[in-house]
Write an enzyme that holds these catalytic residues in place. Structure first.
Site, mmCIF file in Angstrom:
data_model
loop_
_atom_site.group_PDB
_atom_site.id
_atom_site.type_symbol
_atom_site.label_atom_id
_atom_site.label_comp_id
_atom_site.label_asym_id
_atom_site.label_seq_id
_atom_site.Cartn_x
_atom_site.Cartn_y
_atom_site.Cartn_z
ATOM 1 N N GLY A 1 104.926 113.954 -20.793
ATOM 2 C CA GLY A 1 105.694 114.083 -22.037
ATOM 3 C C GLY A 1 104.895 114.719 -23.164
ATOM 4 N N GLU B 1 105.143 118.337 -22.576
ATOM 5 C CA GLU B 1 106.543 118.698 -22.837
ATOM 6 C C GLU B 1 106.835 118.784 -24.338
ATOM 7 O OE1 GLU B 1 107.771 115.495 -20.190
ATOM 8 O OE2 GLU B 1 108.944 116.910 -19.029
HETATM 9 N N1 CAA Z 1 100.919 105.479 -20.728
HETATM 10 C C1 CAA Z 1 100.394 104.266 -21.021
HETATM 11 N N2 CAA Z 1 99.079 104.055 -21.216
HETATM 12 C C2 CAA Z 1 98.269 105.136 -21.122
HETATM 13 C C3 CAA Z 1 98.741 106.418 -20.807
HETATM 14 C C4 CAA Z 1 100.149 106.573 -20.613
HETATM 15 N N3 CAA Z 1 100.701 107.760 -20.362
HETATM 16 N N4 CAA Z 1 97.687 107.269 -20.754
HETATM 17 C C5 CAA Z 1 96.600 106.541 -21.041
HETATM 18 N N5 CAA Z 1 96.940 105.253 -21.257
HETATM 19 C C6 CAA Z 1 96.044 104.134 -21.583
HETATM 20 C C7 CAA Z 1 95.250 103.662 -20.381
HETATM 21 O O1 CAA Z 1 96.031 102.786 -19.581
HETATM 22 C C8 CAA Z 1 94.078 103.002 -21.034
HETATM 23 O O2 CAA Z 1 94.483 101.727 -21.479
HETATM 24 P P1 CAA Z 1 93.471 100.444 -21.306
HETATM 25 O O3 CAA Z 1 92.322 100.781 -22.215
HETATM 26 O O4 CAA Z 1 94.287 99.311 -21.782
HETATM 27 O O5 CAA Z 1 93.088 100.415 -19.882
HETATM 28 C C9 CAA Z 1 93.847 103.855 -22.283
HETATM 29 O O6 CAA Z 1 95.064 104.586 -22.503
HETATM 30 C C10 CAA Z 1 92.727 104.878 -22.106
HETATM 31 O O7 CAA Z 1 93.009 105.626 -20.954
HETATM 32 P P2 CAA Z 1 91.965 105.818 -19.733
HETATM 33 O O8 CAA Z 1 91.013 104.666 -19.695
HETATM 34 O O9 CAA Z 1 92.757 106.103 -18.513
HETATM 35 O O10 CAA Z 1 91.180 107.118 -20.242
HETATM 36 P P3 CAA Z 1 90.452 108.209 -19.326
HETATM 37 O O11 CAA Z 1 89.686 109.054 -20.259
HETATM 38 O O12 CAA Z 1 89.744 107.579 -18.201
HETATM 39 O O13 CAA Z 1 91.661 109.076 -18.689
HETATM 40 C C11 CAA Z 1 93.736 110.283 -18.748
HETATM 41 C C12 CAA Z 1 92.484 109.821 -19.531
HETATM 42 C C13 CAA Z 1 93.349 111.285 -17.674
HETATM 43 C C14 CAA Z 1 94.662 110.941 -19.770
HETATM 44 C C15 CAA Z 1 94.423 109.049 -18.120
HETATM 45 O O14 CAA Z 1 94.572 108.040 -19.105
HETATM 46 C C16 CAA Z 1 95.768 109.330 -17.529
HETATM 47 O O15 CAA Z 1 95.865 109.884 -16.462
HETATM 48 N N6 CAA Z 1 96.857 108.923 -18.236
HETATM 49 C C17 CAA Z 1 98.207 109.072 -17.740
HETATM 50 C C18 CAA Z 1 98.698 110.497 -17.890
HETATM 51 C C19 CAA Z 1 100.068 110.644 -17.270
HETATM 52 O O16 CAA Z 1 100.275 110.420 -16.103
HETATM 53 N N7 CAA Z 1 101.046 111.071 -18.100
HETATM 54 C C20 CAA Z 1 102.393 111.287 -17.664
HETATM 55 C C21 CAA Z 1 103.242 110.067 -17.928
HETATM 56 S S1 CAA Z 1 104.845 110.218 -17.211
HETATM 57 C C22 CAA Z 1 105.728 111.171 -18.279
HETATM 58 O O17 CAA Z 1 105.247 111.604 -19.303
HETATM 59 C C23 CAA Z 1 107.146 111.434 -17.852
HETATM 60 C C24 CAA Z 1 107.894 112.364 -18.733
HETATM 61 O O18 CAA Z 1 108.085 113.510 -18.403
HETATM 62 C C25 CAA Z 1 108.489 111.903 -19.956
#
Ligand code: CAA
Length: 260
Positions: free
Chosen positions: A111, A114
């Site tokens: 998102g 997006e």
């Molecule tokens: N939703 C909820 N929480 C999230 C998040 C998300 N999209 N992205 C990061 N966070 C949270 C993590 O869970 C973490 O929380 P805690 O400290 O409580 O554990 C905090 O943010 C920090 O994140 P990381 O420890 O994972 O940080 P990192 O530097 O190791 O990694 C990252 C960074 C690569 C961005 C990784 O956080 C990640 O992969 N995040 C998810 C990205 C993702 O998949 N986004 C797509 C979501 S689906 C969507 O968006 C559908 C749509 O089209 C609308």
């Protein structure tokens, strides 16, 4: 208007909207999406604001996507409505009537990528990473990624990003046209402000019609787009600003546009 998850500032002619959930890398939960709708509507209705800059708070992330915690126990109907709500926000941004510049200051995933694509122009900091990682979660992009990404970068490159879920760095994003420009992180907002200031000097109605012609034109056939362009070209000639712009050029002075 008070916001829990956003920082909203106005320094006319520029409006600033910052997604402010740095602990979760500015992930968009429903509350944030609803607040963004309110914030953008407020910017749309404020004549002193000519360009909006959208960014994320903290050092690391623009927006790391939808808040994945909210996906637990989502029914198919809930999920559909979830997508429609997000799409409503992104359509609002795309059709705001004034340019929105995405200052992509880190992760722009799912998102987050997006919402950046719904903006008129994207400037990225050199640490930015963009991607559509949804397939890795077992889902598909739901805030317009399957539609706006191929329109921006072409079908093959969009498929590559959407089907692998891999992130790309800022330099590649610039190369494929996903972002306009990459700048050092420390100068990101300043670069966006320079661009916003240049745009804000142009005739507001002309800027609005340009946005409309490009956006609506891209959604239809070339002939329909050309007809729309001709209509808007006619409409803009009813404005005071066109007289001012043309006269100022002929009198070799700077124009003073009124937005009328
Ligand atoms: N939703 C909820 N929480 C999230 C998040 C998300 N999209 N992205 C990061 N966070 C949270 C993590 O869970 C973490 O929380 P805690 O400290 O409580 O554990 C905090 O943010 C920090 O994140 P990381 O420890 O994972 O940080 P990192 O530097 O190791 O990694 C990252 C960074 C690569 C961005 C990784 O956080 C990640 O992969 N995040 C998810 C990205 C993702 O998949 N986004 C797509 C979501 S689906 C969507 O968006 C559908 C749509 O089209 C609308």
């Amino acid at each position: 208007m008070a916001f829990e998850n956003l920082i909203v500032e106005k320094k006319p002619p520029i409006g600033y909207i910052t997604v402010n959930r740095p602990k979760v890398l500015n992930a968009l939960n429903v509350k944030t999406v609803l607040e963004l709708i309110d914030a953008f509507e407020e910017m749309a209705g404020d004549e002193t604001i000519r360009v909006v800059i959208l960014t994320g708070s903290g050092e690391k992330s623009f927006v790391a996507g939808a808040d994945i915690k909210e996906f637990q126990n989502l029914s198919p109907d809930d999920a559909r409505n979830y997508a429609i709500r997000g799409q409503k926000l992104l359509n609002l941004i795309e059709r705001l009537g004034k340019p929105v510049i995405a200052a992509v200051n880190g992760y722009a995933l799912g998102g987050g990528c997006e919402i950046a694509m719904a903006c008129s122009i994207r400037i990225a900091s050199d640490n930015a990473r963009l991607g559509q990682p949804e397939v890795g979660l077992g889902l598909i992009p739901g805030y317009g990624g399957t539609q706006r990404l191929p329109r921006l970068v072409g079908k093959g490159r969009a498929y590559e990003m959407i089907l692998t879920g891999e992130h790309i760095d800022a330099a590649k994003a610039e190369r494929i046209g996903l972002v306009n420009k990459v700048v050092p992180r420390d100068s990101l907002i300043e670069e966006c402000e320079k661009l916003a200031t240049t745009i804000a000097k142009q005739a507001p109605l002309a800027v609005r019609y340009c946005l409309e012609a490009v956006d609506r034109g891209l959604n239809g056939s070339l002939d329909d787009g050309l007809a729309l362009e001709a209509d808007l070209f006619g409409l803009v000639f009813g404005s005071q600003d066109v007289k001012e712009g043309v006269t100022a050029f002929l009198e070799k002075r700077k124009p003073e546009f009124k937005g009328k």
